[in-house]
Scaffold this motif. Structure first.
Motif, short mmCIF file in Angstrom:
data_model
loop_
_atom_site.label_atom_id
_atom_site.label_comp_id
_atom_site.label_asym_id
_atom_site.label_seq_id
_atom_site.Cartn_x
_atom_site.Cartn_y
_atom_site.Cartn_z
N GLU A 1 -51.45 36.14 -7.95
CA GLU A 1 -51.92 35.14 -9.13
C GLU A 1 -51.58 33.64 -8.12
N LEU A 2 -52.59 32.56 -8.40
CA LEU A 2 -52.74 31.39 -7.38
C LEU A 2 -52.27 29.86 -7.97
N THR A 3 -51.61 30.06 -9.81
CA THR A 3 -51.45 29.15 -9.81
C THR A 3 -50.47 28.24 -9.72
N GLY A 4 -51.08 26.50 -9.42
CA GLY A 4 -50.53 25.37 -7.97
C GLY A 4 -50.34 25.95 -7.13
N VAL A 5 -51.06 26.71 -6.21
CA VAL A 5 -51.26 27.26 -5.48
C VAL A 5 -52.15 25.77 -4.29
N VAL A 6 -51.86 25.26 -3.67
CA VAL A 6 -52.43 24.43 -2.55
C VAL A 6 -53.05 24.73 -1.53
N ARG A 7 -52.05 25.74 -0.59
CA ARG A 7 -53.04 26.29 0.50
C ARG A 7 -52.15 27.64 0.43
N ILE A 8 -52.73 28.58 1.15
CA ILE A 8 -52.58 29.49 2.07
C ILE A 8 -52.64 30.36 2.85
N PHE A 9 -51.14 30.47 3.59
CA PHE A 9 -51.37 31.31 5.38
C PHE A 9 -51.80 32.05 5.56
N VAL A 10 -52.53 33.26 5.80
CA VAL A 10 -52.52 34.52 6.08
C VAL A 10 -51.80 34.70 7.92
N LEU A 11 -51.11 35.86 8.27
CA LEU A 11 -50.61 35.18 9.55
C LEU A 11 -51.11 36.61 9.92
N SER B 1 -44.34 39.45 2.19
CA SER B 1 -44.48 40.53 2.65
C SER B 1 -44.08 41.54 2.22
N PRO B 2 -44.61 42.75 2.49
CA PRO B 2 -44.90 44.18 2.11
C PRO B 2 -43.35 45.46 3.13
N SER B 3 -42.88 44.00 4.21
CA SER B 3 -41.69 44.62 4.89
C SER B 3 -40.00 44.25 4.55
N PRO B 4 -39.38 45.00 4.08
CA PRO B 4 -38.68 44.39 3.89
C PRO B 4 -37.53 44.24 4.97
N GLU B 5 -37.39 44.87 6.39
CA GLU B 5 -37.33 44.71 7.25
C GLU B 5 -36.92 43.62 8.07
N ARG B 6 -38.68 42.98 7.63
CA ARG B 6 -39.08 41.15 7.93
C ARG B 6 -38.59 40.68 7.36
N LEU B 7 -38.43 40.27 5.92
CA LEU B 7 -37.84 39.74 4.99
C LEU B 7 -36.56 39.00 5.62
N THR C 1 -58.79 44.47 10.86
CA THR C 1 -59.45 44.31 10.46
C THR C 1 -58.96 43.92 8.54
N HIS C 2 -58.20 43.76 8.62
CA HIS C 2 -57.10 43.78 6.91
C HIS C 2 -57.62 42.17 6.91
N ALA C 3 -57.56 41.16 8.16
CA ALA C 3 -57.47 39.93 7.71
C ALA C 3 -59.07 40.05 7.27
N ARG C 4 -60.02 40.15 8.54
CA ARG C 4 -61.26 39.97 7.96
C ARG C 4 -61.69 40.15 6.44
N GLN C 5 -61.07 41.64 5.48
CA GLN C 5 -61.32 42.15 4.12
C GLN C 5 -60.89 40.45 3.24
N GLN C 6 -59.43 40.40 3.72
CA GLN C 6 -58.99 39.16 3.03
C GLN C 6 -59.65 38.07 2.77
N TRP C 7 -60.88 37.44 4.00
CA TRP C 7 -61.47 36.55 4.19
C TRP C 7 -62.71 36.28 2.78
N ARG C 8 -63.13 38.37 2.99
CA ARG C 8 -64.24 37.86 1.76
C ARG C 8 -63.96 38.19 0.90
N GLY D 1 -50.23 42.11 5.63
CA GLY D 1 -50.67 42.26 4.82
C GLY D 1 -50.45 42.40 3.71
N ALA D 2 -49.60 41.13 3.00
CA ALA D 2 -49.49 40.87 1.79
C ALA D 2 -51.19 40.13 0.77
#
Length: 157
Positions: free
Chosen positions: A106-116, A40-46, A126-133, A101-102
């Motif tokens: 690089e995805l070497t070794g990643v099996v699954r990405i979860f976008v919440l 996450s880009p949010s230090p507060e969230r982390l 809107t951002h999620a739609r951009q990530q989908w494309r 919005g993170a």
């Protein structure tokens, strides 16, 4: 940048929050023997998740290291700032969780990405739609998950 064949699952949060959705997904990844990175880009969230993952339910324990912990690379769950130096290195985890919005990087070794993403916020949708494309262009396999009326998650695309 991407790894063709990696799955990317989009979770459209309209009823449940990140606090309710993230821990069970991370728990399922650990049950598979996967390591997980939460970005996450949010230090507060982390900071919030650093405490929340220890206590999200009484019978659960999600061992993790926070974004400022030098031992984080050894943990089965890492909390990483999207802008931090680790975000630009190889992940070393099979599961990558993207919040606020993170981007995946690089995805070497990643099996699954979860976008919440928060479906109540047009900017997040809107951002999620951009990530989908971008995921489709990168050769990833996107899937869309939406919460049903009874609170379960259903794969709809």
């Amino acid at each position: 940048m991407g790894q063709a064949g990696s799955e990317i699952w989009f979770y459209h949060l309209e009823v449940a929050s990140v606090d309710e959705t993230l821990p069970p997904l991370v728990e399922k990844c650990l049950e598979r023997g996967w390591r997980a990175q939460i970005r996450s880009p949010s230090p507060e969230r982390l900071r919030h998740l650093d405490g929340h993952l220890w206590s999200w339910k009484p019978a659960s324990w999600l061992p993790h290291h926070g974004p400022d912990d030098p031992e984080g690379a050894k943990s089965p769950i890492q909390l990483i700032s999207a802008e931090g130096t680790l975000a630009n290195q190889q992940i070393g985890s099979e599961a990558l969780f993207l919040l606020d919005g993170a981007h995946w990087g690089e995805l070497t070794g990643v099996v699954r990405i979860f976008v919440l993403f928060d479906g109540r916020e047009e900017e997040h949708v809107t951002h999620a739609r951009q990530q989908w494309r971008m995921a489709k262009e990168a050769g990833l396999s996107p899937a869309y998950w939406r919460q049903t009326e009874d609170g379960r998650w259903a794969k709809t695309g």
